[in-house]
Design an enzyme around this catalytic site. Structure first.
Site, PDB file in Angstrom:
ATOM      1  N   GLY A   1     155.365 -32.837 -15.367  1.00  0.00           N
ATOM      2  CA  GLY A   1     156.088 -31.882 -14.536  1.00  0.00           C
ATOM      3  C   GLY A   1     155.199 -31.392 -13.411  1.00  0.00           C
ATOM      4  N   GLU A   2     155.461 -30.175 -12.938  1.00  0.00           N
ATOM      5  CA  GLU A   2     154.670 -29.507 -11.899  1.00  0.00           C
ATOM      6  C   GLU A   2     154.870 -30.110 -10.512  1.00  0.00           C
ATOM      7  OE1 GLU A   2     150.513 -29.483 -12.887  1.00  0.00           O
ATOM      8  OE2 GLU A   2     150.831 -28.655 -14.894  1.00  0.00           O
ATOM      9  N   GLY A   3     155.589 -31.213 -10.391  1.00  0.00           N
ATOM     10  CA  GLY A   3     155.649 -31.962  -9.145  1.00  0.00           C
ATOM     11  C   GLY A   3     154.671 -33.118  -9.111  1.00  0.00           C
TER      12      GLY A   3
ATOM     13  N   VAL B   1     148.890 -30.952 -10.779  1.00  0.00           N
ATOM     14  CA  VAL B   1     149.474 -31.206  -9.467  1.00  0.00           C
ATOM     15  C   VAL B   1     148.536 -30.773  -8.349  1.00  0.00           C
ATOM     16  CG1 VAL B   1     150.767 -29.020  -9.186  1.00  0.00           C
ATOM     17  CG2 VAL B   1     151.620 -31.139  -8.158  1.00  0.00           C
TER      18      VAL B   1
ATOM     19  N   ASP C   1     157.909 -27.677 -11.322  1.00  0.00           N
ATOM     20  CA  ASP C   1     158.375 -26.734 -12.337  1.00  0.00           C
ATOM     21  C   ASP C   1     157.255 -26.410 -13.310  1.00  0.00           C
ATOM     22  OD1 ASP C   1     158.917 -28.509 -15.060  1.00  0.00           O
ATOM     23  OD2 ASP C   1     159.234 -29.665 -13.230  1.00  0.00           O
TER      24      ASP C   1
END
Length: 341
Positions: A312-314, A92, A170
């Site tokens: 994930g992670e945005g 991200v 996340d």
């Protein structure tokens, strides 16, 4: 339960946007979803055209989960990844730089003291790890509410600092199992319909996840009808903090772009806490995890992009920013049919 003062998007601006979009130099509706998003941005900002998206912010909520043994990766990866975020080397980080988005990581429940990272990262910690949800509650009484308020505070901090678009990220080994349990319990969906492969487990691993999620939902029983009890029994401090972040973004009238399965699961719970908040959320991308599709259908949200992402992670929501900027550009910069010579 607390009532939240959530503004309504501007209906007059939305109507004016639709009128302008139909008058642009193109066939009516020819730009499809871009037109829908342009009108949405106008309603959110209360003006036509909407202002540019200049300060998008990603906040990554990091924490460990008691079901991490089901993952293809060890629990220790969570703490290691916090350091990678801080070094600017995560997925991200790289993708956010391409669109001018800032990234912030917070230790909400990492099962490590992280004594070597800045105090501002550790200051948000609610607990270390969480319970293994098929056998015990994820959180102690009161921790879900504390984490929820932490998420609200960080949303306020980002908006006060000028953020004009918020993205929840996340990081936590085991988070897809937690997300599946939250969605299954909140929406009454069988475990086998919401459990995916997560970080890449094989079919045997997926079968174990299904069994754990089913057992967890059965253990929680009727408590799942209360959103904070649901977070306590089956969620995590990160899920509760994400829910608070989503609600407070809406309170502040700032668009929130959901990422993948974890933020979608938190959104289902957040919508129970503050139903009007949904009007301020967009779904950034389509995850490969089945529970995200179930959650987004319940929320009435359609993903902006579909790139087969599951990091994930945005990271997926960040990929929606160029599309949102394109939507703004058409209503701001295209000519009108009436002006043709």
């Amino acid at each position: 339960m607390t009532r939240f003062d959530i503004p309504a998007p501007d209906a007059a601006a939305h109507a004016a946007a639709l009128e302008r979009l139909d008058a642009l130099v193109k066939p009516v509706g020819a730009l499809g979803r871009l037109e829908e998003l342009a009108a949405w941005l106008c309603a959110a900002s209360g003006q036509v055209p909407p202002p540019p998206i200049e300060r998008p912010r990603v906040v990554v909520f990091a924490g460990d989960h008691g079901v991490s043994r089901l993952s293809a990766y060890p629990r220790e990866v969570t703490a290691a990844m916090v350091r990678v975020f801080l070094a600017g080397k995560s997925g991200v980080n790289v993708l956010a730089r391409e669109v001018g988005a800032g990234v912030r990581v917070l230790d909400i429940a990492v099962d490590d003291d992280l004594s070597d990272v800045p105090a501002e990262v550790r200051a948000w910690k609610v607990r270390r790890g969480s319970g293994s949800i098929e056998a015990e509650d994820a959180l102690e009484p009161g921790e879900a509410a504390r984490a929820f308020e932490a998420g609200r505070r960080v949303a306020d901090a980002e908006v006060d600092d000028g953020a004009d678009l918020l993205i929840p990220g996340d990081m936590g080994i085991g988070n897809t199992a937690v997300a599946a349990a939250l969605v299954a319990a909140a929406l009454g969906v069988p475990a086998e319909e919401v459990v995916g492969t997560g970080t890449g487990v094989d079919e045997a691993g997926r079968a174990r996840k299904v069994a754990v999620v089913r057992a967890a939902v059965e253990r929680a029983g009727e408590r799942v009808s209360d959103p904070f009890e649901l977070l306590t029994a089956l969620g995590s401090a990160c899920a509760a903090a994400t829910a608070g972040f989503l609600v407070q973004g809406a309170v502040r009238g700032v668009p929130v772009v959901l990422d993948g399965v974890f933020s979608a699961a938190a959104a289902v719970v957040a919508a129970e806490i503050a139903p009007e908040a949904v009007r301020w959320w967009l779904a950034g991308h389509r995850s490969t995890e089945p529970s995200q599709a179930v959650a987004l259908k319940a929320l009435g949200l359609t993903p902006i992009v579909d790139l087969g992402l599951r990091l994930g992670e945005g990271s997926g929501a960040v990929q929606a920013i160029p599309t949102l900027r394109a939507a703004r550009a058409i209503i701001a910069d295209m000519g009108l049919l009436a002006d043709l010579g």
